[in-house]
Every structure is written in structure tokens, then in C-alpha cells.
Design a protein around this motif. Structure first.
Motif, short mmCIF file in Angstrom:
data_model
loop_
_atom_site.label_atom_id
_atom_site.label_comp_id
_atom_site.label_asym_id
_atom_site.label_seq_id
_atom_site.Cartn_x
_atom_site.Cartn_y
_atom_site.Cartn_z
N LEU A 50 -9.45 56.02 19.82
CA LEU A 50 -9.60 56.12 18.27
C LEU A 50 -10.16 54.77 17.73
O LEU A 50 -11.06 55.10 16.57
N SER A 51 -10.14 53.75 18.24
CA SER A 51 -10.90 52.53 17.75
C SER A 51 -12.30 52.62 17.98
O SER A 51 -13.36 52.33 17.11
N ILE A 52 -12.76 53.53 19.16
CA ILE A 52 -14.12 53.88 19.40
C ILE A 52 -14.75 54.85 18.08
O ILE A 52 -15.80 54.60 17.37
N ALA A 53 -14.07 55.96 18.00
CA ALA A 53 -14.01 56.69 16.74
C ALA A 53 -14.40 55.86 15.53
O ALA A 53 -15.37 56.36 14.84
N ARG A 54 -13.39 55.11 15.22
CA ARG A 54 -13.54 54.52 13.83
C ARG A 54 -14.83 53.59 13.60
O ARG A 54 -15.35 53.59 12.81
N SER A 55 -14.88 52.96 14.67
CA SER A 55 -16.18 51.99 14.57
C SER A 55 -17.39 52.68 14.83
O SER A 55 -18.37 52.25 14.11
N GLU A 56 -17.56 53.68 15.29
CA GLU A 56 -18.66 54.42 15.67
C GLU A 56 -18.96 55.05 14.33
O GLU A 56 -20.20 55.28 13.74
N ALA A 57 -17.89 55.65 13.46
CA ALA A 57 -18.03 56.16 12.32
C ALA A 57 -18.75 55.15 11.25
O ALA A 57 -19.67 55.47 10.46
N ILE A 58 -18.43 53.85 11.35
CA ILE A 58 -18.73 52.85 10.33
C ILE A 58 -20.16 52.59 10.86
O ILE A 58 -21.12 52.37 10.11
N LYS A 59 -20.38 52.44 12.06
CA LYS A 59 -21.79 52.08 12.54
C LYS A 59 -22.79 53.10 12.16
O LYS A 59 -24.01 52.75 11.79
N ARG A 60 -22.50 54.41 12.58
CA ARG A 60 -23.40 55.59 12.21
C ARG A 60 -23.61 55.95 11.15
O ARG A 60 -24.52 56.55 10.33
N GLY A 61 -22.56 55.60 10.07
CA GLY A 61 -22.54 55.93 8.63
C GLY A 61 -22.51 57.41 8.45
O GLY A 61 -22.57 58.08 7.48
N SER A 62 -21.65 58.20 9.65
CA SER A 62 -21.23 59.34 9.67
C SER A 62 -20.07 59.72 10.16
O SER A 62 -19.48 58.87 10.74
N PRO A 63 -19.48 60.98 9.64
CA PRO A 63 -17.99 61.27 10.31
C PRO A 63 -17.92 61.36 11.66
O PRO A 63 -18.79 61.94 12.27
N LEU A 64 -16.95 60.80 12.34
CA LEU A 64 -16.48 61.14 13.55
C LEU A 64 -15.23 61.81 13.69
O LEU A 64 -14.16 61.40 12.87
N VAL A 65 -14.96 62.65 14.71
CA VAL A 65 -13.47 63.35 14.94
C VAL A 65 -12.95 63.07 16.20
O VAL A 65 -13.70 63.20 17.14
#
Length: 178
Positions: A50-65
Motif C-alpha cells: 500500500l505504501s509503495i502504491a501511494r508513493s509511486e502514484a505521487i512520484k509518477r503523477g498517475s493513478p496506481l491500483v
């Protein structure tokens, strides 16, 4: 006369009997230690995903699921949470992993060991580009064969942050795996 040093057969048998009695007394408590460590490991693996998904969404600027998945050989959303889960970049913003499409798989987690279960009332958690978990306010409940008293909970709120469930009111009742 030579004095011989060593154990007699009777002394050896008594020592082995005492060791066996002590070992049988220690096994039940050791079993609980193993179950507690297994559940803590599984809890931490989900928290990490969950932490990876949240941080990657912010870093990449695109949604993660993060979605439940029962097939890690051909990744797809579906099944039960305790069967495993996927973390992927949802490029086309449809909430479904498209293996041949533009979606990028970030992480795969296989099924939980030890016949443990994982319950959550939603099929997926979608993190927006700003890290919010839209419509995903809820609690993951980890259970094993010991039932509700030894369950663990992971609460995910709409801000996307995950925290440990503090009291039993936040946890769902355990459905014991058979």
C-alpha cells in the motif's frame, strides 16, 4: 582398578525422557510464536504494498491500483485478498490490470501462507496522483485459526494513509479458513 567415565544406559534414558517432556511443554507456546510472526509478516507485506502504491502514484503523477488477485502467473484482478494482490500503474484509468495494454505491473504478492485469511470489503484501492485513496476507507482484517482474539487490522483512510487498527471495533469478524 580402572574407573570408567561415561553414562549408563539408564542415565541416558532418563535424560532423554526429561528432555522429551520439556520439549512437549514448549511446543504449544512456540506454535503461537510462529503464528504471531507469520501474521505480522503478512501484515507488513500488505502495508509495504500500500505504501509503495501511494508513493509511486505521487512520484509518477498517475493513478496506481492495489487489487486482489488469485492468479500470479497471468496477473489479473479478482478472487480473494488472501489469494494475493497486485500493484500496478493504471495508465488507462479503468481500475483493471490490462496485461497486454499500457498498464505497468509494479508488484505481485502471492497467497498468504499458514491458511490465514485476509478480508476487505472492497475489490481494490485506487490511489490518485496526489496520493488519495479514493473511496477506499476501510479495514483489512488478517485472521488465522485462532479466531477474532488474535486477528490484526490495517485501516486505510481516504487520505491514502494506512495504520494499525487500534481496537476490536475496527475489525471484521474472522471467517476461519477450513
Amino acid at each position: 582398578m580402572n574407573k570408567q567415565n561415561g553414562f549408563t544406559l539408564l542415565e541416558l534414558m532418563i535424560t532423554l525422557a526429561i528432555a522429551a517432556i520439556l520439549a512437549t511443554m514448549a511446543v504449544p507456546s512456540f506454535s503461537n510464536v510462529i503464528k504471531n510472526n507469520r501474521m505480522a509478516t503478512q501484515y507488513n507485506e500488505l502495508l509495504t504494498s500500500l505504501s509503495i502504491a501511494r508513493s509511486e502514484a505521487i512520484k509518477r503523477g498517475s493513478p496506481l491500483v492495489v487489487c486482489k488477485s488469485n492468479d500470479t502467473s497471468t496477473p489479473a484482478c479478482g478472487g480473494n485478498w488472501h489469494d494475493g494482490w497486485l500493484v500496478f500503474v493504471d495508465t488507462d484509468n479503468d481500475g483493471v490490470f490490462n496485461a497486454g495494454g499500457s498498464d505497468e505491473l509494479v508488484r505481485i504478492h502471492s497467497s498468504l501462507s499458514g491458511n490465514n485469511t485476509l478480508q476487505y470489503d472492497k475489490d481494490k484501492i485506487k490511489y490518485s496522483a496526489n496520493g488519495l485513496a479514493l473511496g477506499s476507507n476501510g479495514t483489512f482484517t488478517f485472521c488465522d485459526d485462532r479466531g477474532n482474539n488474535d486477528s490484526k487490522g490495517l485501516v486505510v483512510n481516504v487520505t491514502g494513509r494506512a495504520r494499525k487498527a487500534i481496537n476490536g471495533d475496527e475489525l471484521d469478524n474472522c471467517l476461519i479458513a477450513s
